[in-house]
Design a protein around this motif. Sequence first.
Motif, PDB file in Angstrom:
ATOM      1  N   VAL A  86       0.764  -1.136   0.108  1.00  0.00           N
ATOM      2  CA  VAL A  86      -0.169   0.256  -0.062  1.00  0.00           C
ATOM      3  C   VAL A  86       0.733   1.310  -0.067  1.00  0.00           C
ATOM      4  N   ILE A  87       1.813   1.317  -1.088  1.00  0.00           N
ATOM      5  CA  ILE A  87       2.488   2.517  -1.078  1.00  0.00           C
ATOM      6  C   ILE A  87       2.072   3.537  -1.941  1.00  0.00           C
ATOM      7  N   PRO A  88       2.180   4.824  -1.783  1.00  0.00           N
ATOM      8  CA  PRO A  88       1.437   5.812  -2.558  1.00  0.00           C
ATOM      9  C   PRO A  88       2.435   5.855  -3.879  1.00  0.00           C
ATOM     10  N   ASP A  89       1.470   6.297  -4.954  1.00  0.00           N
ATOM     11  CA  ASP A  89       1.994   6.408  -6.193  1.00  0.00           C
ATOM     12  C   ASP A  89       3.069   7.589  -6.210  1.00  0.00           C
ATOM     13  N   ASP A  90       3.975   7.286  -7.403  1.00  0.00           N
ATOM     14  CA  ASP A  90       5.193   8.448  -7.532  1.00  0.00           C
ATOM     15  C   ASP A  90       4.719   9.636  -8.438  1.00  0.00           C
ATOM     16  N   GLY A  91       3.590   9.456  -8.978  1.00  0.00           N
ATOM     17  CA  GLY A  91       3.478  10.503  -9.841  1.00  0.00           C
ATOM     18  C   GLY A  91       3.262   9.682 -11.436  1.00  0.00           C
ATOM     19  N   LEU A  92       2.765  10.320 -12.447  1.00  0.00           N
ATOM     20  CA  LEU A  92       2.864   9.822 -13.880  1.00  0.00           C
ATOM     21  C   LEU A  92       3.847  10.574 -14.790  1.00  0.00           C
ATOM     22  N   SER A  93       4.772  11.247 -14.165  1.00  0.00           N
ATOM     23  CA  SER A  93       5.700  11.834 -15.101  1.00  0.00           C
ATOM     24  C   SER A  93       6.800  11.066 -15.752  1.00  0.00           C
ATOM     25  N   LEU A  94       7.145  10.787 -16.903  1.00  0.00           N
ATOM     26  CA  LEU A  94       8.297  10.002 -17.398  1.00  0.00           C
ATOM     27  C   LEU A  94       9.581  10.541 -17.141  1.00  0.00           C
ATOM     28  N   LEU A  95       9.678  11.612 -16.477  1.00  0.00           N
ATOM     29  CA  LEU A  95      10.989  12.269 -16.224  1.00  0.00           C
ATOM     30  C   LEU A  95      11.802  12.436 -17.036  1.00  0.00           C
ATOM     31  N   GLY A  96      11.510  12.135 -18.565  1.00  0.00           N
ATOM     32  CA  GLY A  96      12.556  12.330 -19.837  1.00  0.00           C
ATOM     33  C   GLY A  96      13.549  11.525 -19.675  1.00  0.00           C
ATOM     34  N   MET A  97      13.420  10.239 -18.961  1.00  0.00           N
ATOM     35  CA  MET A  97      14.313   9.226 -18.876  1.00  0.00           C
ATOM     36  C   MET A  97      13.795   7.750 -19.248  1.00  0.00           C
ATOM     37  N   SER A  98      13.673   7.734 -20.531  1.00  0.00           N
ATOM     38  CA  SER A  98      13.384   6.388 -21.336  1.00  0.00           C
ATOM     39  C   SER A  98      12.272   5.960 -20.700  1.00  0.00           C
ATOM     40  N   TYR A  99      11.725   4.836 -20.334  1.00  0.00           N
ATOM     41  CA  TYR A  99      10.599   4.324 -19.857  1.00  0.00           C
ATOM     42  C   TYR A  99      10.632   4.426 -18.330  1.00  0.00           C
ATOM     43  N   ASP A 100      11.715   4.846 -17.732  1.00  0.00           N
ATOM     44  CA  ASP A 100      11.596   5.288 -16.431  1.00  0.00           C
ATOM     45  C   ASP A 100      10.791   5.929 -15.776  1.00  0.00           C
TER      46      ASP A 100
END
Length: 330
Positions: free
Chosen positions: A43-57
């Motif tokens: 039950v860990i909170p999400d990290d957001g939906l941004s792709l960070l501009g780092m490939s598929y990470d």
Amino acid sequence: MSDDLREGTTGYPESAPRMGFFTDTSVCIGCKACEVACKEWNVIPDDGLSLLGMSYDNTGMLGADTWRHVAFIEQDKPLGRQNNAVAAMPTGPTSTHATAGVVADGLGNKHGAGFGTDTGGLHPGPRPGDNAPGPVGPDGRKELRWLMASDVCKHCTHAACLDVCPTGALIRTEFGTVIVQEDICNGCGYCVPACPYGVIDQRKDDGRVWKCTLCYDRLSGGQEPACAKACPTDSIQYGPLDELRDRAAHRVEDLHDAGVPEARLYGADPDDGVGGAGAFFLLLDEPEVYGFPPDPVVTTRDLPRTWRHTALAAAGVAATVAAVFLGARR
């Protein structure tokens, strides 16, 4: 307890074997099933939906809200010339070292860490001495190699986070793992800079620290951790640490025999700077490429000597003050 851990037991009265993770990055396909399973079970909170501009990470690094992180590392290495055949890792109770086969057309092709031909058949990758040109796309570019690795807390034998925790929130379990008791953590943050891997992080909304527990609640019920259970390629393997180290050593031998000389283990050596990790990795490049410190050292190793020197210095100051005071009285 560190000596017991180095010997493969946890130091608890029952002398339970130390449990851990072996992550074989050579068969990781970057699916992130481990990340999802970890978040869902814990039950860990999400990290957001941004792709960070780092490939598929889309997660970037380990943190309070990311206990498993799958890294995508792109390398400009032509697949046809890197001599990287992949020896399939047999898993399960009937697997043996002798059953390993050679599969796919090189590590990290456009489908991930290649697992065979389009028709499902197995074939060897390029061998040393092959002069065939690497695969070229329609635009004339050669394929990139993707290194994928699922990172996690290392559950160190000599854990600096345990040394500096003032409340006892960080403890060693009967499985030899290190967990945070969130109801005891006061958010002081001392453990954050103490971790040589930068794993532990404070959650912004309450200041307490969070990290992988190796699914302690699941282990207590006789289950394997959620990430290992969800991994479709058995890149993440869970079990007694001594058995995992033996299996990993055989795996490295298989890869070397298959023409992958750069395969190496990271964190498996009990004589390294943290006494060996409870979660170790098979890597296909230098540790720095994956964001790992090349020579991790327990950050509290000098504390005993520091305290001795401090005590001696304090005694010296006290003696000097006493001598001055007595001299003044005379």
